[in-house]
Every structure is written in C-alpha cells, then in structure tokens.
Design a protein around this motif. Structure first.
Motif, short mmCIF file in Angstrom:
data_model
loop_
_atom_site.label_atom_id
_atom_site.label_comp_id
_atom_site.label_asym_id
_atom_site.label_seq_id
_atom_site.Cartn_x
_atom_site.Cartn_y
_atom_site.Cartn_z
N GLU A 323 0.83 -1.20 0.00
CA GLU A 323 0.00 0.00 0.00
C GLU A 323 0.86 1.25 0.00
N VAL A 324 1.84 1.31 0.91
CA VAL A 324 2.66 2.52 1.02
C VAL A 324 3.57 2.68 -0.19
N ALA A 325 4.17 1.57 -0.67
CA ALA A 325 5.11 1.64 -1.78
C ALA A 325 4.42 2.04 -3.09
N THR A 326 3.19 1.57 -3.31
CA THR A 326 2.50 1.89 -4.56
C THR A 326 1.68 3.16 -4.44
N MET A 327 0.78 3.24 -3.48
CA MET A 327 -0.11 4.39 -3.37
C MET A 327 0.64 5.66 -2.98
N GLY A 328 1.81 5.51 -2.32
CA GLY A 328 2.58 6.69 -1.95
C GLY A 328 3.13 7.43 -3.15
N THR A 329 3.19 6.79 -4.31
CA THR A 329 3.74 7.42 -5.51
C THR A 329 2.69 7.59 -6.61
N ILE A 330 1.44 7.23 -6.33
CA ILE A 330 0.39 7.31 -7.34
C ILE A 330 -0.43 8.59 -7.14
N HIS A 331 -0.65 9.32 -8.22
CA HIS A 331 -1.45 10.54 -8.15
C HIS A 331 -2.35 10.59 -9.37
N HIS A 332 -3.58 10.18 -9.18
CA HIS A 332 -4.53 10.12 -10.29
C HIS A 332 -5.93 10.36 -9.75
N VAL A 333 -6.76 11.01 -10.55
CA VAL A 333 -8.10 11.38 -10.10
C VAL A 333 -8.95 10.16 -9.83
N ASN A 334 -8.63 9.01 -10.42
CA ASN A 334 -9.43 7.81 -10.23
C ASN A 334 -8.77 6.78 -9.33
N ILE A 335 -7.84 7.22 -8.49
CA ILE A 335 -7.18 6.34 -7.53
C ILE A 335 -7.20 7.01 -6.17
N VAL A 336 -7.59 6.27 -5.16
CA VAL A 336 -7.67 6.83 -3.80
C VAL A 336 -6.30 7.32 -3.36
N ARG A 337 -6.25 8.50 -2.77
CA ARG A 337 -4.98 9.08 -2.33
C ARG A 337 -4.63 8.60 -0.92
N LEU A 338 -3.39 8.16 -0.76
CA LEU A 338 -2.89 7.79 0.55
C LEU A 338 -2.40 9.06 1.24
N VAL A 339 -3.11 9.48 2.28
CA VAL A 339 -2.76 10.71 3.00
C VAL A 339 -1.58 10.49 3.92
N GLY A 340 -1.54 9.35 4.57
CA GLY A 340 -0.46 9.08 5.51
C GLY A 340 -0.49 7.65 5.97
N PHE A 341 0.44 7.33 6.86
CA PHE A 341 0.53 5.97 7.39
C PHE A 341 1.12 6.03 8.79
N CYS A 342 0.96 4.93 9.50
CA CYS A 342 1.50 4.80 10.86
C CYS A 342 2.24 3.47 10.94
N ALA A 343 3.49 3.53 11.41
CA ALA A 343 4.28 2.32 11.67
C ALA A 343 4.97 2.55 13.01
N ASP A 344 4.19 2.39 14.08
CA ASP A 344 4.66 2.69 15.42
C ASP A 344 4.82 1.37 16.18
N ARG A 345 6.08 0.87 16.22
CA ARG A 345 6.36 -0.43 16.83
C ARG A 345 5.49 -1.49 16.16
N PHE A 346 4.57 -2.12 16.87
CA PHE A 346 3.77 -3.20 16.30
C PHE A 346 2.44 -2.69 15.75
N LYS A 347 2.20 -1.37 15.81
CA LYS A 347 0.95 -0.80 15.34
C LYS A 347 1.14 -0.26 13.92
N ARG A 348 0.26 -0.68 13.00
CA ARG A 348 0.32 -0.20 11.63
C ARG A 348 -1.06 0.28 11.19
N ALA A 349 -1.08 1.39 10.47
CA ALA A 349 -2.35 1.95 9.99
C ALA A 349 -2.09 2.67 8.68
N LEU A 350 -3.14 2.75 7.85
CA LEU A 350 -3.11 3.47 6.58
C LEU A 350 -4.21 4.52 6.60
N ILE A 351 -3.87 5.74 6.18
CA ILE A 351 -4.81 6.86 6.24
C ILE A 351 -5.09 7.33 4.81
#
Length: 593
Positions: A323-351
C-alpha cells in the motif's frame, strides 16, 4: 523589510520546534511496557533515530514487552534494570543458561564489561564430581544424564584435580558475584566514561547523558541548515529589490504550485497517538475486512479521512508495504490518495482520503440503497473512470502496477460519484517490458480471478489479469448482481456472464433496470466490453487503453467478441477442458472461501 525579518524569525522558530520535535521523538517510546526500565541516552530502541542513543547501546522490545540488550555478537540478554548514575545495566540470560552462550559471548566489541568476572574452564565428565568442598561447579542446563558438565576456576591448579574422567570443552570469562553465574541469575554489565561522552545533570531522578565529543553533530547540522536558510533569505531579498512586479507574481504562483504538489507527493507519517486522536479514539467505525478495521477520522475541521487499522495477526506486513510503496507514488483522479501511514512499533495503519459514498458494491448489489439507484449514464461514467485508473496503473507510472483485486468492493465513490480504485494490498510491481509475472500463490477474490492465475494452462499472468477482473466488474454493473449467483430461480442464470452472452448472441436486449431512452445502448455497450475482457486466453483480451476507447466510443460500432463459454477451452498442452467442469471448480472454491 519588516516582512523579511518576520520570515527570518519564523524560520528560526520553525527550526527550533523541529529540533524539539526530534527530541520528543526520542522520548516517545522510552519503555517496553509499563514495568520495563526507563530507556534514555546513551540507550535507544532500534526503531528510534540514531541520534537518540549511542552505538552499541541498542535495545529492543519483545512481543511480551520485555527489554532486550542486543550485543554485537549474536547474543541477546534480558534487561532487568538500568542504573544510569552508576553506569550499570542488570541483565539475565533469557533461557536461564548463560553457559550455553559463553563460547560466542565476547564483550570486546561492545561498550560493556562485567562488573566482576573470573576465568573458568568447562569440562564434560562421565562421573559425579559434587563431593563436599569440591572446586567443581555443576552446570545443570548443559548436563545430560551420565555426562555432567562442570566449571573450574582457571587459576585452580587443575593438574592436581582428578580429570581422568573429564574432557575439556573451552575457556571463558564468567560474571562473578560470590560465585560463578551460570544458571538463571542476573548479573551486572558496566560501561565507562570513555565509551560515551559525559553525564549531564537534569531535574529528573536519573541523570541524562549527552555527547560532547568535539562539536555536536546536531549543532553542526543545525548551523548548516540555519546558514542555508539565512543565505536563501538574503538572495530572496536581493531578488525582490531588483525584480519587477510581474516576475514576483510569477514566482509566487510557481512556489505555491510547488508546495501544493509536494504536499500531495509524499504521504505523512503519523504516530499511533496521532491515529487515536484523528479517529477520536476509534469512535466511528466504517467497516471491517480481512486485514483490519476502517474508522472515520478528521485531520482538521474540513478534512476527513478513512483510517484502516491493520490486523497484526494477518500476513507478514506485505499488504502494508504494498500500500505505502505503490499508493505513496500514485497521483490520479481515479485512484484513492494515501494521505499518511503509521508504523509505530507493532501498530500499523493506513490513512486515506475519505469518500462519503463508500463502495460501488453498495449501489449495484445492496437492496438497502434502492431509493437511490445509479443511472446508466452515471454507470458508464463510472466504468470509464475505473478503466482510466487501471490504464494509468499499467502505463502511466515508471513501473507497471498490477492490482490483482479489481472488484466493486474496492471501487470507492466520492461526493459526485466519481470512482477511485482502492486497496493495493495484493498489488505487484513489474517493468513495462515484462510480459509475464511470476506468482507463488493465488491473488485476488474468487469470481474476479483470471483463469491464468488459477492455472498456467490458460497463459501467463500479466496485466491482462486485471483486464479480466475489470470485465467481470462491468458485467456485474450491467446485471446488478454477482457473476455467480446460486440464489436465482433459473439455473441458466446462475453464471450471469454466460447468460448475458447468450442473450446478446441471439439478438435479445438486456432489460435489466432499463428506464430511459438510450439505456439499452449503454447496457449493451458495457456488456460487450465486459465480454471482450473476460476471454479465457489473455492474448484475446484488449489492453486497458483499448478498453477506454471502446467505452468512450459509439456502442453501435462494437462487434460481439468470440464466445468465451465455448464447450472446450484450449490450453498450452493442446488439451481441452470442458467449460462446465471449470465453472464447477469456480463454484466450489467460491463456496469454500
């Protein structure tokens, strides 16, 4: 000039806050669990910045929130306590058998040394040596019945000992505290002033340590950055003096556009505390899937987001990386934008950006939204948007991105019902020149998986696998139902794509949800394009660029594709496989899923 002075002060304050922010990052995770020892300079956790600690003082946290000391040799010791004032760390072998690690334990390459140590020799004997006042110390964790292992202090005159039944193993330095420490007892490791820099007095109960060897690296970096900002400020001031108002306006527009583009280019990293704040302590749940739960969040009063908390028990982190590797570099009107992410120790989240109308699946399958059905014109616009997004993934990026999970559930709709492709957890990257992709496991959702993904007899896995999935999605949009539906009354309609083809082949119109003039033509065009995309052999499917042209063109110019549901299916080995058998396999796997 006052304006530039304010700008200079702003940059200075920003730099100061940034330095303080780095300090806060070092203090963010300063314990492994509530009962763990306090972790501060010269120690640091492995996932913290290097400036937070000193080389050789790395600690790590186990899944049970225990603190481990990682020595340069492959030895890990359980940390019980850290006494910063006396520069002493109390450790214990996690397996309660320090003697097993003595052969490879060497503190020469580390900043630590035993508080007290003795040199010993280990022997493997075939008889018992535990008589009273014996110089032999038994090591039960290394002994086996009939072959006890003993340690003898090397200074002892071993030539006067009865070693006829013993075999020498090796020599080692052992921590000593009134006796050799071999089996489960904690012991002390010390570090000296020469291994770090100096201790600094602080208001806390424990002293703080800082590095003052020469000039601090952080001070040098800060000075360089500050000097650079000052130089830039002077250049800007001179430029403004000698530039015209027209050039000034052009540069302001250029800078503004750069900042907007830069903001969209790189997703931000958030801490887990930020994630809890954004979601108001996970208050508003939007949905749940196999990889985690999605919550509604808010970055500001006007910016809403969707936060997916990944389930640590699923997978090995591959979905997060994809998710981070692909969506972090994708910018298109028909693709959901990845606003941010969390990688805090064992906690992971995608925003992600928040899309209020949720997924396309809700509007073409669910009975709960029949009061708002999508018109055929809007369905055609949605189909073109999805096809344009997939075509961008295949041709618009530096590397080709294969999604492998195109389905209505992964198509989200914004407030104007514009489609955006989401969920890149199964995606793969490959070069545009690569004609085939190797896969070790099946990727995708049953019903949308191309035949070659299930069996290489149909051809190589490639970007044409996404074309097949898109074709199935189109046919489901046409029929408003799943491609395989065992709940229908007529058995001839169980596999809906074949039912559509048979109707079009004999010239019958599709009357599914037809309401206005022109709906028939749109439905027929979407069906023909969908059938072209689901040909069994990948080479018979059009590329997404051709698909976009077909969807944007006139429907009456399209011709019916070959029947993908013929009685036999050609394979690489020139064998034939009955279609009915293949469909039975799909139905069985779908039921087991």
């Amino acid at each position: 000039m006052d304006r530039y002075l304010c700008l200079f002060l702003f940059l200075f304050v920003t730099l100061f806050v940034e330095m303080r922010g780095g300090r806060d990052e070092c203090m963010a995770s300063n314990r492994c669990g509530d009962q763990g020892p306090l972790i501060q300079f010269p120690f640091r956790l492995q996932d913290q910045p290097r400036d937070c600690g000193y080389k050789g003082f790395e600690l790590s946290c186990t899944e049970n929130n225990q603190t481990m000391l990682d020595l340069p040799v492959p030895v890990k010791l359980l940390v019980k306590k850290i006494a910063y004032k006396s520069r002493e760390i109390i450790v214990q072998d996690p397996d309660n058998c320090l003697a097993r690690q003595l052969r490879k334990l060497s503190l020469a390459a580390s900043p630590f040394h035993f508080k007290s140590e003795r040199d010993v020799t280990l022997f493997n004997c075939s008889s018992d040596k535990t008589e009273p006042y014996s110089p032999y110390q038994s090591i039960p964790c290394l002994s086996i019945p009939g072959n006890p292992v003993y340690a003898v202090e090397s200074s002892t005159l071993v030539r006067y000992l009865d070693l006829s039944s013993c075999r020498r193993l090796y020599n080692a330095s052992v921590p000593y505290d009134g006796g050799f420490i071999f089996n489960g007892s904690a012991f002390s490791l010390k570090w000296s002033h020469s291994k770090i820099c100096r201790l600094k007095k602080s208001k806390s109960t424990e002293p703080e340590t800082e590095c003052i060897k020469g000039v601090s690296k952080k001070i040098i970096v800060t000075g360089v950055i500050f000097g650079f900002l000052l130089l830039v400020l002077v250049i800007v001031m001179l430029y403004r003096v000698y530039s015209s108002n027209k050039v000034e306006r052009e540069n302001k527009v250029k800078v503004k556009k750069f900042l907007e583009d830069y903001e969209a280019l790189k997703p931000s990293r958030y801490s887990y505390a930020d994630v809890k704040r954004i979601t108001s302590q996970f208050k508003d749940k939007l949905g749940q899937g196999g990889y985690g739960i999605v919550y509604k969040g808010k970055l500001s009063d006007e910016v809403f987001v969707a936060v997916k908390i990944l389930n640590n028990s699923q997978g090995n982190g591959e979905e997060f990386i994809n998710e981070v590797a692909t969506m972090g570099t994708i910018h298109h009107v028909n693709i959901v934008r990845l606003v941010g992410f969390c990688a805090d120790r064992f906690k992971r989240a995608l925003i992600y950006e928040y899309l209020p109308n949720e997924s396309l699946e809700k509007f073409i399958f669910s009975r709960a939204v029949k009061n708002y059905s999508l018109s055929w014109k809007k369905l055609q616009e949605i189909a073109i948007g999805i096809a344009t997004g997939i075509e961008y993934l295949h041709q618009g990026c530096d590397q080709r991105i294969l999604h492998f999970d195109i389905k209505p559930h992964n198509i989200l709709l914004d407030h104007n019902f514009n489609p955006k492709i989401s969920d890149f957890g199964l995606a793969k990257l490959c070069s545009k020149e690569q004609s085939a992709v190797s896969m070790t496991v099946v990727r995708g959702t049953m019903g949308y998986i191309a035949p070659e993904v299930l069996s290489r007899n149909f051809g190589n896995v490639s970007y044409k696998s996404d074309v097949y999935s898109f074709g199935m999605l189109l046919l489901e949009m046409v029929g408003g139902r799943k491609n395989i539906d065992v709940s229908v009354e007529s058995t001839s309609q169980v596999y809906f794509p074949e039912w559509i083809y048979n109707h079009l082949d004999i010239g019958q119109e599709l009357h599914s949800r037809i309401e206005e003039e022109g709906d028939v033509a749109i439905a027929k065009k979407l069906a023909i394009v969908g059938l072209s995309c689901i040909q069994w052999c990948p080479v018979d499917r059009p590329s997404m660029k051709i698909v976009v042209q077909m969807l944007e063109g006139e429907g009456d110019k399209l011709t019916m594709p070959p029947n993908p549901f013929a009685s036999t299916v050609p394979t690489k080995t020139n064998l034939s496989k009955p279609r009915t058998v293949f469909q039975q396999e799909l139905a069985i796997i779908s039921e087991l899923e």
